[in-house]
Design a protein around this motif. Structure first.
Motif, PDB file in Angstrom:
ATOM      1  N   SER A  92      38.646  48.226  44.152  1.00  0.00           N
ATOM      2  CA  SER A  92      37.929  48.427  42.894  1.00  0.00           C
ATOM      3  C   SER A  92      37.831  49.890  42.479  1.00  0.00           C
ATOM      4  O   SER A  92      37.532  50.190  41.325  1.00  0.00           O
ATOM      5  CB  SER A  92      36.514  47.844  42.984  1.00  0.00           C
ATOM      6  OG  SER A  92      35.762  48.501  43.979  1.00  0.00           O
ATOM      7  N   ASP A  93      38.088  50.808  43.392  1.00  0.00           N
ATOM      8  CA  ASP A  93      38.038  52.244  43.092  1.00  0.00           C
ATOM      9  C   ASP A  93      39.468  52.733  42.849  1.00  0.00           C
ATOM     10  O   ASP A  93      40.319  52.629  43.735  1.00  0.00           O
ATOM     11  CB  ASP A  93      37.412  53.002  44.262  1.00  0.00           C
ATOM     12  CG  ASP A  93      37.242  54.478  43.976  1.00  0.00           C
ATOM     13  OD1 ASP A  93      38.255  55.149  43.673  1.00  0.00           O
ATOM     14  OD2 ASP A  93      36.103  54.965  44.057  1.00  0.00           O
ATOM     15  N   LYS A 117      40.191  44.590  38.590  1.00  0.00           N
ATOM     16  CA  LYS A 117      39.256  44.608  37.460  1.00  0.00           C
ATOM     17  C   LYS A 117      39.966  44.100  36.214  1.00  0.00           C
ATOM     18  O   LYS A 117      41.196  43.971  36.197  1.00  0.00           O
ATOM     19  CB  LYS A 117      38.750  46.030  37.193  1.00  0.00           C
ATOM     20  CG  LYS A 117      38.035  46.711  38.342  1.00  0.00           C
ATOM     21  CD  LYS A 117      37.678  48.130  37.926  1.00  0.00           C
ATOM     22  CE  LYS A 117      37.086  48.938  39.047  1.00  0.00           C
ATOM     23  NZ  LYS A 117      36.858  50.349  38.652  1.00  0.00           N
ATOM     24  N   VAL A 140      29.877  48.525  35.483  1.00  0.00           N
ATOM     25  CA  VAL A 140      29.775  48.846  36.902  1.00  0.00           C
ATOM     26  C   VAL A 140      30.311  47.686  37.733  1.00  0.00           C
ATOM     27  O   VAL A 140      29.831  46.557  37.615  1.00  0.00           O
ATOM     28  CB  VAL A 140      28.312  49.130  37.301  1.00  0.00           C
ATOM     29  CG1 VAL A 140      28.230  49.484  38.785  1.00  0.00           C
ATOM     30  CG2 VAL A 140      27.737  50.267  36.450  1.00  0.00           C
ATOM     31  N   TYR A 141      31.320  47.969  38.546  1.00  0.00           N
ATOM     32  CA  TYR A 141      31.831  47.024  39.542  1.00  0.00           C
ATOM     33  C   TYR A 141      31.389  47.498  40.917  1.00  0.00           C
ATOM     34  O   TYR A 141      31.375  48.710  41.187  1.00  0.00           O
ATOM     35  CB  TYR A 141      33.359  46.989  39.528  1.00  0.00           C
ATOM     36  CG  TYR A 141      34.005  46.252  38.379  1.00  0.00           C
ATOM     37  CD1 TYR A 141      34.427  44.925  38.519  1.00  0.00           C
ATOM     38  CD2 TYR A 141      34.244  46.892  37.176  1.00  0.00           C
ATOM     39  CE1 TYR A 141      35.058  44.261  37.483  1.00  0.00           C
ATOM     40  CE2 TYR A 141      34.878  46.230  36.121  1.00  0.00           C
ATOM     41  CZ  TYR A 141      35.279  44.911  36.285  1.00  0.00           C
ATOM     42  OH  TYR A 141      35.906  44.253  35.258  1.00  0.00           O
ATOM     43  N   ASP A 142      31.077  46.548  41.805  1.00  0.00           N
ATOM     44  CA  ASP A 142      30.802  46.951  43.174  1.00  0.00           C
ATOM     45  C   ASP A 142      32.098  46.925  43.994  1.00  0.00           C
ATOM     46  O   ASP A 142      33.187  46.691  43.445  1.00  0.00           O
ATOM     47  CB  ASP A 142      29.711  46.074  43.807  1.00  0.00           C
ATOM     48  CG  ASP A 142      30.153  44.621  44.048  1.00  0.00           C
ATOM     49  OD1 ASP A 142      31.367  44.321  43.935  1.00  0.00           O
ATOM     50  OD2 ASP A 142      29.283  43.790  44.340  1.00  0.00           O
ATOM     51  N   GLU A 143      32.003  47.164  45.287  1.00  0.00           N
ATOM     52  CA  GLU A 143      33.194  47.259  46.133  1.00  0.00           C
ATOM     53  C   GLU A 143      33.929  45.929  46.258  1.00  0.00           C
ATOM     54  O   GLU A 143      35.109  45.899  46.618  1.00  0.00           O
ATOM     55  CB  GLU A 143      32.810  47.777  47.515  1.00  0.00           C
ATOM     56  CG  GLU A 143      32.359  49.237  47.516  1.00  0.00           C
ATOM     57  CD  GLU A 143      32.075  49.753  48.912  1.00  0.00           C
ATOM     58  OE1 GLU A 143      32.110  48.940  49.858  1.00  0.00           O
ATOM     59  OE2 GLU A 143      31.813  50.970  49.057  1.00  0.00           O
ATOM     60  N   GLU A 144      33.247  44.830  45.957  1.00  0.00           N
ATOM     61  CA  GLU A 144      33.885  43.518  46.013  1.00  0.00           C
ATOM     62  C   GLU A 144      34.419  43.081  44.651  1.00  0.00           C
ATOM     63  O   GLU A 144      34.829  41.931  44.481  1.00  0.00           O
ATOM     64  CB  GLU A 144      32.889  42.481  46.538  1.00  0.00           C
ATOM     65  CG  GLU A 144      32.439  42.721  47.966  1.00  0.00           C
ATOM     66  CD  GLU A 144      33.631  42.755  48.930  1.00  0.00           C
ATOM     67  OE1 GLU A 144      34.511  41.870  48.812  1.00  0.00           O
ATOM     68  OE2 GLU A 144      33.683  43.671  49.774  1.00  0.00           O
ATOM     69  N   GLN A 152      32.735  42.725  41.916  1.00  0.00           N
ATOM     70  CA  GLN A 152      31.750  41.994  41.122  1.00  0.00           C
ATOM     71  C   GLN A 152      31.155  42.931  40.069  1.00  0.00           C
ATOM     72  O   GLN A 152      30.846  44.092  40.361  1.00  0.00           O
ATOM     73  CB  GLN A 152      30.635  41.447  42.016  1.00  0.00           C
ATOM     74  CG  GLN A 152      31.111  40.441  43.045  1.00  0.00           C
ATOM     75  CD  GLN A 152      31.616  39.161  42.396  1.00  0.00           C
ATOM     76  OE1 GLN A 152      30.980  38.602  41.503  1.00  0.00           O
ATOM     77  NE2 GLN A 152      32.773  38.686  42.849  1.00  0.00           N
ATOM     78  N   LEU A 180      28.296  44.364  38.051  1.00  0.00           N
ATOM     79  CA  LEU A 180      26.850  44.485  38.163  1.00  0.00           C
ATOM     80  C   LEU A 180      26.185  44.662  36.802  1.00  0.00           C
ATOM     81  O   LEU A 180      24.958  44.628  36.706  1.00  0.00           O
ATOM     82  CB  LEU A 180      26.489  45.662  39.081  1.00  0.00           C
ATOM     83  CG  LEU A 180      27.096  45.626  40.490  1.00  0.00           C
ATOM     84  CD1 LEU A 180      26.618  46.822  41.301  1.00  0.00           C
ATOM     85  CD2 LEU A 180      26.783  44.321  41.190  1.00  0.00           C
TER      86      LEU A 180
END
Length: 781
Positions: A138-139, A356, A684-688, A690, A692
């Motif tokens: 995701s990064d 993403k 905002v996406y988290d490390e999985e 998802q 937020l």
């Protein structure tokens, strides 16, 4: 009814009465008999294999008509197209429904078609999918790291494309520099959040073998072509209609999975099918904007002269490319000269696949990123050298006499007077007065900041050679037998007001009443050809086509009038919609009378065809380059992180102004969206993988109370690129506002040693930063 010369007049939008009374028709307002409703099952995982999909229970629901999975239609509907070209471009297959693997949260895996939308939604709950979760990337920077999980196995890494541009002697520039200033910059992902989410309605007439598709789109003609290819239908049997469109901001400048999917379902099932996007779907599965992380370095002389600039940026493309995904980051590179004479520039863009949703065009599309880079670094240079940021900008402006101005990135700026716009902005804002006030208030423990942005943008997209799908535009003007005038335009306005401004242009050209003109757009069966509305091109390109068509109509009317009046065409005078013979004003004929004679066709000149209409296709020779100055004054409270905007002045130059009221509206909206990015907005996406910020409970949009009173003014520097002199204004406010605000906040916090803050500048971030600086200073200040 407006009277007198209309071009340049503040004419109220003729679109508004039907819209404010609720009489407009958006996609969901269109009701066809026997319509089915579709709902799409979307993946809850950002990266996973689909091991099995069980749909039997859904199919057995009494109100469900059909259920299709990605495997069912994989070979029946073509992949989603990518128009951008790049020799390094990697294009993974992007199906309308994922057949075996999902690569982002919200990717469609199945569709339920039912008698009503509630049954369709219930049907989704009856589908059971076995997923095998896969590692998520995701990064975008981590996606490039050695050993990172590769999203698309057909390539060895997550590089989606590369783009590089270099002009001038950068090595010498950095060697001769008095100082080198570096800054890392983050352009966070944004959700466009059009007021109307996307929607599609499709109807297939089996007898006529004709597919009609209503879509909330900015590009009906391009969509028609792509649908014919994706569905293997003859293009002349496909009709696309863009009814009222409740905002687009670039997010509807696209060809989406749902448009082809709903078209396929209508053909397959023989009944109309409708799909209307929900807001959570909108944030998950409609394109995002921005999504860049980069580092800029500038080489400067002691007096603030910029010798060279280089920018290395990682662009987060998402899991797949949408129509223009790979074309947006290069626009950032092309505009890195900003409003300045920078002799040496280099940019390196690395597009990166992540788990993403795709990024693509969002209001400004690559140009806000460039302006933010250049304008933040100009303030950094001023700070490093102890100079006024105004002086640094003035030092590097090209002079008006230097236009057309060639930049080191290969563009030719058409016309400009950057000094004039800046000076006017400084005067209106009371810049020197605020600087004095700032000094006094700092002594009292109050922190105000003054930020400015002197921007230039690339608009009026544009010459076909530089565009992925053509840069021309069509316009038709037809005078009916009764004298009423119909205008057909290939642009597809959705809030810009071209039903008004195009009528103003034609009214002046033909001398007819403003209310006697109807402007039609958005229907590919009525308007034969067009490109669409995006990139601030509708008036500069489409309006010029309409102007040229009106000129052809007037020329034909002159020839017919000369024949009827038994006079030489050169002896006729045209005024207020009437041709008369020079010196004999009573001997004349009106345009309405000529139109009737043209349609009756009983007494026309030889070789003149019946009717009074003309079509023109305008192909610009260059882009246009609007510019301006935005100045923002803020008051920052270090104890709470709260930011109050005390003053906001915008001086924009969009060339010749057709309707000042429409221009002001575009600037207002653009500033609101630009300040939204600077203040609040962030996907905002988290490390999985998802999201937020997946609803408007979590994705913060600016409210009226967050925005200041805007003081607008303008300078007017016509472009030579088109006969209207129009440059474009739809994205100016977004481009100019963001750096002006951030520069102001950073300036306010200069006593705390703050040199940069990444957006969005939320109060918590400001508070933590100030507390950290106070702590490191031992509690002083």
């Amino acid at each position: 009814m407006p009277v007198g010369k209309l071009v340049g007049a503040r004419v109220k939008r003729r679109e508004d009465p039907r819209l404010v009374r609720g009489l407009g028709h958006y996609v969901d307002d269109i009701q066809l008999p026997n319509t089915l409703h579709a709902a799409i099952l979307r993946s809850p995982y950002a990266h996973a294999r689909i091991k099995a999909i069980r749909v039997e229970e859904a199919r057995s629901h009494p109100h469900v008509v059909a259920v299709f999975t990605g495997a069912d239609i994989r070979d029946r509907v073509g992949c989603i197209p990518v128009a951008s070209e790049n020799p390094t471009l990697r294009v993974p297959k992007h199906y309308v429904l994922a057949p075996d693997k999902v690569c982002f949260l919200g990717e469609g895996v199945a569709v339920v078609v039912a008698e009503d939308r509630y049954a369709a939604r219930d049907g989704l709950d009856l589908i059971h999918v076995d997923y095998e979760p896969l590692p998520v990337v995701s990064d975008p920077e981590k996606a490039l790291a050695p050993g990172a999980r590769v999203i698309h196995s057909e390539w060895p890494d997550n590089v989606a494309f590369r783009f590089a541009l270099k002009q001038g002697n950068l090595q010498r520039a950095f060697k001769e520099a008095y100082k080198i200033v570096k800054q890392r910059l983050v352009h966070q992902r944004l959700a466009p959040i059009a007021l109307e989410p996307r929607g599609v309605l499709a109807r297939y007439l089996r007898g006529e073998e004709e597919l009609t598709l209503w879509s909330s789109t900015q590009i009906p003609h391009i969509l028609k072509t792509q649908l014919s290819l994706m569905l293997a239908l003859p293009e002349n049997r496909v009709r696309v209609i863009a009814p009222e469109v409740g905002g687009g901001f670039g997010s509807k400048l696209n060809v989406y999975a749902e448009e082809a999917l709903i078209g396929y379902l209508a053909v397959k099932l023989g009944r109309p099918v409708k799909w209307i996007e929900g807001r959570r779907e909108n944030i998950q599965a409609t394109i995002h904007g921005r999504g860049q992380v980069g580092e800029v370095e500038v080489a400067v002389k002691k007096d603030g002269t910029i010798l060279g600039l280089q920018y290395r940026v990682v662009a987060d493309t998402g899991a797949y490319h949408q129509l223009l995904t790979p074309g947006i980051p290069p626009l950032t590179g092309l505009m890195l000269s900003g409003a300045y004479k920078i002799p040496a520039i280099a940019i390196e863009v690395t597009g990166v696949f992540t788990n993403k949703m795709a990024t693509d065009a969002y209001r400004g599309a690559g140009r806000p990123e460039a302006t933010y880079v250049v304008e933040r670094v100009m303030d950094r240079v001023a700070r490093e050298l102890g100079l006024d940021p105004v002086k640094v900008r003035q030092k590097n402006f090209p002079k008006p006499k230097e236009f057309p101005f060639a930049t080191a990135t290969g563009l030719i700026y058409d016309s400009g007077n950057y000094q004039g716009a800046l000076n006017k902005g400084l005067r209106l804002a009371g810049y020197q007065k605020w600087r004095g006030e700032q000094k006094k208030l700092r002594a009292k423990g109050r922190y105000i900041g003054i930020g400015l942005s002197t921007y230039v943008e690339i608009c009026a997209m544009g010459p076909s050679a530089a565009m992925p799908a053509g840069g021309w535009e069509s316009g038709t003007v037809r005078v009916e037998p009764t004298g009423k005038v119909t205008v057909l335009t290939g642009t597809s306005p959705h809030g810009q007001g071209q039903e008004t401004s195009f009528a103003q242009i034609v009214a002046d050209e033909l001398g007819v009443g403003f209310d006697d003109i109807t402007v039609i757009h958005g229907d590919t069966a009525i308007v034969p050809s067009g490109i669409g509305t995006f990139g601030s091109r509708a008036t500069a390109v489409g309006g010029t086509a309409v102007l040229q068509a009106a000129e052809k109509v007037r020329d034909k009317a002159r020839e017919i009038a000369a024949h009827l009046l038994e006079a030489d065409p050169d002896d006729l005078v045209f005024s207020d919609g009437r041709f008369s013979v020079k010196g004999v004003p009573k001997k004349g004929i009106s345009l309405q009378q000529i139109a009737l004679e043209a349609h009756l066709a009983k007494n026309l000149p030889k070789k003149v065809e019946p009717g009074l209409s003309a079509t023109s296709v305008f192909e610009p020779t260059n882009f246009t380059f609007p510019f301006g100055t935005h100045i923002c004054v803020v008051d920052v409270d270090p104890k709470t992180g709260a930011i109050q905007i005390l003053k906001y002045v915008a001086v924009d130059d969009c060339g010749k102004v057709i309707n000042p009221l429409l221009v002001d509206g575009q600037i207002h909206g653009g500033i609101a969206q630009g300040l939204g990015q600077a203040l609040l907005e962030e996907v905002v996406y988290d490390e999985e993988g998802q999201i937020l910020s997946g609803s408007l409970m979590d994705y913060a949009l600016p409210k009226a109370e967050d925005l200041p009173r805007l003081e607008l003014s303008r300078t007017e520097t016509p472009t030579p690129v088109n006969p209207l002199g129009v440059k474009g204004v739809g994205e100016a406010g977004t481009i100019g506002s963001t750096p002006a605000f951030v520069n102001a906040v950073v300036d306010a916090l200069a006593p705390f040693g703050v040199t940069h803050i990444d957006m969005p500048l939320k109060p918590e971030k400001i508070w933590r930063l100030c507390q950290g600086k106070l702590a490191s200073a031992g509690g002083r200040r």
